[in-house]
Design a protein around this motif. Structure first.
Motif, PDB file in Angstrom:
ATOM      1  N   ASP A 324       0.810  -1.218   0.000  1.00  0.00           N
ATOM      2  CA  ASP A 324       0.000   0.000   0.000  1.00  0.00           C
ATOM      3  C   ASP A 324       0.844   1.270   0.000  1.00  0.00           C
ATOM      4  O   ASP A 324       0.309   2.380  -0.029  1.00  0.00           O
ATOM      5  N   GLY A 325       2.172   1.121   0.062  1.00  0.00           N
ATOM      6  CA  GLY A 325       3.063   2.275   0.009  1.00  0.00           C
ATOM      7  C   GLY A 325       3.171   3.051   1.298  1.00  0.00           C
ATOM      8  O   GLY A 325       3.842   4.084   1.335  1.00  0.00           O
ATOM      9  N   LEU A 326       2.527   2.589   2.372  1.00  0.00           N
ATOM     10  CA  LEU A 326       2.518   3.343   3.616  1.00  0.00           C
ATOM     11  C   LEU A 326       3.578   2.850   4.596  1.00  0.00           C
ATOM     12  O   LEU A 326       4.400   3.624   5.081  1.00  0.00           O
ATOM     13  N   MET A 327       3.550   1.556   4.888  1.00  0.00           N
ATOM     14  CA  MET A 327       4.495   1.004   5.869  1.00  0.00           C
ATOM     15  C   MET A 327       4.503  -0.514   5.773  1.00  0.00           C
ATOM     16  O   MET A 327       3.558  -1.124   5.247  1.00  0.00           O
ATOM     17  N   GLU A 328       5.568  -1.110   6.282  1.00  0.00           N
ATOM     18  CA  GLU A 328       5.629  -2.556   6.407  1.00  0.00           C
ATOM     19  C   GLU A 328       4.883  -2.953   7.687  1.00  0.00           C
ATOM     20  O   GLU A 328       5.017  -2.299   8.717  1.00  0.00           O
ATOM     21  N   VAL A 329       4.084  -4.008   7.611  1.00  0.00           N
ATOM     22  CA  VAL A 329       3.308  -4.452   8.764  1.00  0.00           C
ATOM     23  C   VAL A 329       3.739  -5.873   9.139  1.00  0.00           C
ATOM     24  O   VAL A 329       3.787  -6.756   8.279  1.00  0.00           O
ATOM     25  N   LYS A 330       4.045  -6.064  10.420  1.00  0.00           N
ATOM     26  CA  LYS A 330       4.516  -7.358  10.898  1.00  0.00           C
ATOM     27  C   LYS A 330       3.591  -7.897  11.987  1.00  0.00           C
ATOM     28  O   LYS A 330       3.273  -7.194  12.944  1.00  0.00           O
ATOM     29  N   ILE A 331       3.153  -9.137  11.828  1.00  0.00           N
ATOM     30  CA  ILE A 331       2.450  -9.847  12.898  1.00  0.00           C
ATOM     31  C   ILE A 331       3.486 -10.659  13.663  1.00  0.00           C
ATOM     32  O   ILE A 331       4.338 -11.316  13.065  1.00  0.00           O
ATOM     33  N   HIS A 332       3.403 -10.629  14.994  1.00  0.00           N
ATOM     34  CA  HIS A 332       4.390 -11.323  15.813  1.00  0.00           C
ATOM     35  C   HIS A 332       3.814 -12.578  16.469  1.00  0.00           C
ATOM     36  O   HIS A 332       2.654 -12.599  16.901  1.00  0.00           O
ATOM     37  N   LYS A 333       4.637 -13.603  16.557  1.00  0.00           N
ATOM     38  CA  LYS A 333       4.253 -14.826  17.253  1.00  0.00           C
ATOM     39  C   LYS A 333       4.424 -14.628  18.757  1.00  0.00           C
ATOM     40  O   LYS A 333       4.865 -13.573  19.218  1.00  0.00           O
ATOM     41  N   THR A 334       4.071 -15.641  19.528  1.00  0.00           N
ATOM     42  CA  THR A 334       4.112 -15.546  20.973  1.00  0.00           C
ATOM     43  C   THR A 334       5.001 -16.626  21.577  1.00  0.00           C
ATOM     44  O   THR A 334       5.144 -17.711  21.007  1.00  0.00           O
ATOM     45  N   LEU A 335       5.583 -16.312  22.718  1.00  0.00           N
ATOM     46  CA  LEU A 335       6.360 -17.299  23.477  1.00  0.00           C
ATOM     47  C   LEU A 335       5.463 -18.267  24.231  1.00  0.00           C
ATOM     48  O   LEU A 335       5.895 -19.352  24.626  1.00  0.00           O
ATOM     49  N   ALA A 336       4.221 -17.864  24.464  1.00  0.00           N
ATOM     50  CA  ALA A 336       3.311 -18.661  25.287  1.00  0.00           C
ATOM     51  C   ALA A 336       2.861 -19.922  24.562  1.00  0.00           C
ATOM     52  O   ALA A 336       2.862 -19.992  23.330  1.00  0.00           O
ATOM     53  N   ALA A 337       2.454 -20.902  25.355  1.00  0.00           N
ATOM     54  CA  ALA A 337       1.946 -22.150  24.790  1.00  0.00           C
ATOM     55  C   ALA A 337       0.549 -21.938  24.209  1.00  0.00           C
ATOM     56  O   ALA A 337      -0.105 -20.916  24.455  1.00  0.00           O
TER      57      ALA A 337
END
Length: 376
Positions: A324-337
């Motif tokens: 979209d030309g605006l920004m890079e978007v990152k989804i993060h994983k979790t340490l939790a089970a």
């Protein structure tokens, strides 16, 4: 407004509490007018148009909420507010501020690292930790609060000891730090019953001690530490009092700042680099960039490299800036089970947490990925 330059007062005194005290007003009033001036300053600087759907109310009717339209190059976006919900959150935050006024502050933490590089920043991302959750559904075996606490402390030590020699550390807690929001043990919006293995009193004590430890360790390593504790769907009220609590707890540590922004969308500028954050429950990977751009136009206009961080989905995924030309978007994983919901729905994402490294001029320059097996 009353002619006071709230932005200048904040810069002069360093914190909203100190600035409000110097002006002889409440912190709530200072925060309100400070945010209004920042917003006006940003829109004036960029020449953006802002249209409020306020004031056009028929006699005898009340305003339930407001809608604000932010005009962008490709059209625009509406950002809506709920008056009743916002008033409830403001009351909650005011109560929390009154309660924590009597907390004894932590003495200034001494920086132990002597060789830091002024152009570098370490962003410690912790997402969806769900402290207080019990699970016997994860492939790695059972998971409880004792195991979660030990893993959290080990992650903090490993991440801080293995980070780069950066001037600033951002502790980005992306939300759902607590599995529950209060003593009811259900999700606030839907009322889903949660699997919990300790009392709410115990999880508050354990969680605040762990966050205090993390911030202290980061202060020992970096010249400055910025704490973002994002509001989320599992613990929206708890996220509020955590912000207030730690701002007061570390009030004698000028090297630490706490983001107390209301609404769940956050931003931090590092030279030509912008870091944005949202839990991911209200805006997802495909639409959060427009909302963040509209809410922080000044930061967007003053930067070249822009990165948004969200959690909520418990797996890693990246949406390139080119989409979209605006920004890079990152989804993060979790340490939790994984909990029962994740397993029964077939969510098999790997666990982990990442520290990302950013340069003032060049943006993202590297990362440190940590998995639970590295913390044994």
């Amino acid at each position: 407004m009353d002619g006071i330059d709230y932005i200048a007062a904040y810069k002069e005194h360093g914190t909203q509490n100190k600035a409000a005290e110097a002006l002889g007003i409440t912190r709530k009033k200072f925060r309100y007018w400070h945010d209004k001036q920042k917003e006006a300053q940003a829109f004036n600087a960029l020449g953006l148009k802002m249209i409020d759907a306020e004031g056009a109310v028929m006699d005898g009717l009340d305003v339930k909420g407001t809608s604000r339209y932010y005009k962008l190059d490709d059209g625009g976006i509406w950002v809506k507010t709920d008056k009743e919900k916002q008033e409830q959150l403001d009351r909650f935050k005011s109560i929390a501020e009154a309660v924590v006024d009597d907390i004894n502050p932590i003495k200034p933490v001494k920086r132990q690292s002597t060789h830091t590089k002024n152009d570098l920043l370490s962003c410690y991302v912790l997402s969806d930790y769900h402290l207080g959750m019990f699970s016997d559904h994860d492939l790695d075996g059972k998971w409880n609060t004792d195991m979660a606490t030990e893993t959290l402390y080990r992650w903090v030590d490993y991440a801080v000891e293995n980070t780069i020699d950066s001037h600033t550390g951002v502790f980005l807690q992306l939300g759902d730090f607590f599995h529950a929001n209060d003593t009811k043990g259900v999700t606030p919006a839907s009322g889903h019953v949660l699997d919990i293995d300790v009392s709410w009193d115990d999880v508050i004590r354990i969680g605040t001690q762990a966050l205090e430890y993390a911030l202290t360790r980061m202060l020992e390593r970096h010249d400055h530490v910025h704490f973002i504790n994002a509001e989320a769907n599992h613990d929206p009220d708890a996220a509020k009092w955590i912000q207030v609590f730690f701002e007061r707890l570390f009030r004698d540590n000028p090297r630490l700042s706490v983001d107390c922004t209301s609404g769940g969308f956050y931003a931090y500028q590092w030279g030509d680099t912008a870091l944005y954050a949202h839990h991911g429950h209200a805006r997802g990977i495909n639409d959060v960039s427009k909302t963040l751009t509209a809410m922080y136009p000044q930061i967007y206009g003053n930067t070249k490299h822009r990165y948004a961080h969200i959690g909520h989905f418990h797996h890693a995924k990246t949406r390139p800036m080119g989409d979209d030309g605006l920004m890079e978007v990152k989804i993060h994983k979790t340490l939790a089970a994984k909990d029962q919901y994740a397993v029964t729905h077939g969510y098999m994402s790997q666990r982990g947490a990442v520290t990302e490294f950013y340069h003032k001029e060049h943006g993202f320059v590297g990362s440190l990925n940590v998995t639970p097996s590295m913390l044994i």
